[in-house]
Design a protein around this motif. Sequence first.
Motif, PDB file in Angstrom:
ATOM      1  N   LEU A  42      94.675  77.182   6.959  1.00  0.00           N
ATOM      2  CA  LEU A  42      95.380  76.018   7.476  1.00  0.00           C
ATOM      3  C   LEU A  42      94.681  74.727   7.051  1.00  0.00           C
ATOM      4  O   LEU A  42      95.332  73.785   6.572  1.00  0.00           O
ATOM      5  CB  LEU A  42      95.474  76.095   8.994  1.00  0.00           C
ATOM      6  CG  LEU A  42      96.220  74.954   9.683  1.00  0.00           C
ATOM      7  CD1 LEU A  42      97.699  75.009   9.324  1.00  0.00           C
ATOM      8  CD2 LEU A  42      96.027  75.039  11.170  1.00  0.00           C
ATOM      9  N   VAL A  43      93.364  74.688   7.173  1.00  0.00           N
ATOM     10  CA  VAL A  43      92.607  73.493   6.786  1.00  0.00           C
ATOM     11  C   VAL A  43      92.730  73.255   5.284  1.00  0.00           C
ATOM     12  O   VAL A  43      92.963  72.123   4.834  1.00  0.00           O
ATOM     13  CB  VAL A  43      91.131  73.632   7.213  1.00  0.00           C
ATOM     14  CG1 VAL A  43      90.262  72.578   6.572  1.00  0.00           C
ATOM     15  CG2 VAL A  43      91.016  73.566   8.725  1.00  0.00           C
ATOM     16  N   GLY A  45      95.143  74.261   3.303  1.00  0.00           N
ATOM     17  CA  GLY A  45      96.526  73.870   3.017  1.00  0.00           C
ATOM     18  C   GLY A  45      96.789  72.415   3.332  1.00  0.00           C
ATOM     19  O   GLY A  45      97.429  71.708   2.549  1.00  0.00           O
ATOM     20  N   VAL A  46      96.300  71.948   4.464  1.00  0.00           N
ATOM     21  CA  VAL A  46      96.484  70.536   4.819  1.00  0.00           C
ATOM     22  C   VAL A  46      95.754  69.652   3.822  1.00  0.00           C
ATOM     23  O   VAL A  46      96.272  68.615   3.392  1.00  0.00           O
ATOM     24  CB  VAL A  46      95.997  70.281   6.265  1.00  0.00           C
ATOM     25  CG1 VAL A  46      95.895  68.801   6.569  1.00  0.00           C
ATOM     26  CG2 VAL A  46      96.930  70.964   7.249  1.00  0.00           C
ATOM     27  N   TRP A  47      94.563  70.053   3.420  1.00  0.00           N
ATOM     28  CA  TRP A  47      93.807  69.282   2.427  1.00  0.00           C
ATOM     29  C   TRP A  47      94.549  69.223   1.093  1.00  0.00           C
ATOM     30  O   TRP A  47      94.641  68.162   0.469  1.00  0.00           O
ATOM     31  CB  TRP A  47      92.421  69.896   2.240  1.00  0.00           C
ATOM     32  CG  TRP A  47      91.603  69.207   1.207  1.00  0.00           C
ATOM     33  CD1 TRP A  47      91.021  67.983   1.294  1.00  0.00           C
ATOM     34  CD2 TRP A  47      91.303  69.699  -0.100  1.00  0.00           C
ATOM     35  NE1 TRP A  47      90.365  67.693   0.130  1.00  0.00           N
ATOM     36  CE2 TRP A  47      90.517  68.728  -0.745  1.00  0.00           C
ATOM     37  CE3 TRP A  47      91.611  70.867  -0.786  1.00  0.00           C
ATOM     38  CZ2 TRP A  47      90.057  68.891  -2.039  1.00  0.00           C
ATOM     39  CZ3 TRP A  47      91.136  71.026  -2.063  1.00  0.00           C
ATOM     40  CH2 TRP A  47      90.375  70.048  -2.679  1.00  0.00           C
ATOM     41  N   LEU A  49      97.780  69.560   0.552  1.00  0.00           N
ATOM     42  CA  LEU A  49      98.972  68.710   0.690  1.00  0.00           C
ATOM     43  C   LEU A  49      98.604  67.231   0.592  1.00  0.00           C
ATOM     44  O   LEU A  49      99.304  66.447  -0.051  1.00  0.00           O
ATOM     45  CB  LEU A  49      99.672  68.986   2.016  1.00  0.00           C
ATOM     46  CG  LEU A  49     100.539  70.233   2.066  1.00  0.00           C
ATOM     47  CD1 LEU A  49     101.053  70.455   3.485  1.00  0.00           C
ATOM     48  CD2 LEU A  49     101.692  70.128   1.107  1.00  0.00           C
ATOM     49  N   GLY A  50      97.496  66.854   1.210  1.00  0.00           N
ATOM     50  CA  GLY A  50      97.049  65.468   1.126  1.00  0.00           C
ATOM     51  C   GLY A  50      96.672  65.091  -0.293  1.00  0.00           C
ATOM     52  O   GLY A  50      97.023  64.014  -0.786  1.00  0.00           O
ATOM     53  N   GLU A  51      95.960  65.984  -0.976  1.00  0.00           N
ATOM     54  CA  GLU A  51      95.560  65.709  -2.356  1.00  0.00           C
ATOM     55  C   GLU A  51      96.774  65.636  -3.282  1.00  0.00           C
ATOM     56  O   GLU A  51      96.803  64.840  -4.210  1.00  0.00           O
ATOM     57  CB  GLU A  51      94.600  66.787  -2.856  1.00  0.00           C
ATOM     58  CG  GLU A  51      93.210  66.660  -2.295  1.00  0.00           C
ATOM     59  CD  GLU A  51      92.506  65.394  -2.742  1.00  0.00           C
ATOM     60  OE1 GLU A  51      92.580  65.051  -3.937  1.00  0.00           O
ATOM     61  OE2 GLU A  51      91.889  64.744  -1.893  1.00  0.00           O
TER      62      GLU A  51
END
Length: 96
Positions: A42-43, A45-47, A49-51
């Motif tokens: 999850l962490v 994936g969120v990273w 998506l931000g990148e």
Amino acid sequence: MRKAQLRKGGSQRPVIIKVPSPVKPMRKTILALILTPFLFLLVVGVWLLGEHGFGKERWLAWKAQRTANGDRFDWEQLAPPEIPDAENFAMAPLIA
């Protein structure tokens, strides 16, 4: 599991002592083994998506700047012109 012991001092009423069950720590271990990879993914994936959003924004800004300077990014404009069959070695009678 419970064990019964007699009280000191002559009383015949048993005292019940709770012995910790090995099942609850095992449940915590299994829960940790399941949740840890999930939270890690999850962490990550969120990273990512931000990148992705940040990189796309920077790419579009760079491309707009280069296009304003006169660079071309269309395939049709970048491809070389077609070579006539008379000048194309691959179309020679022995090869073709």
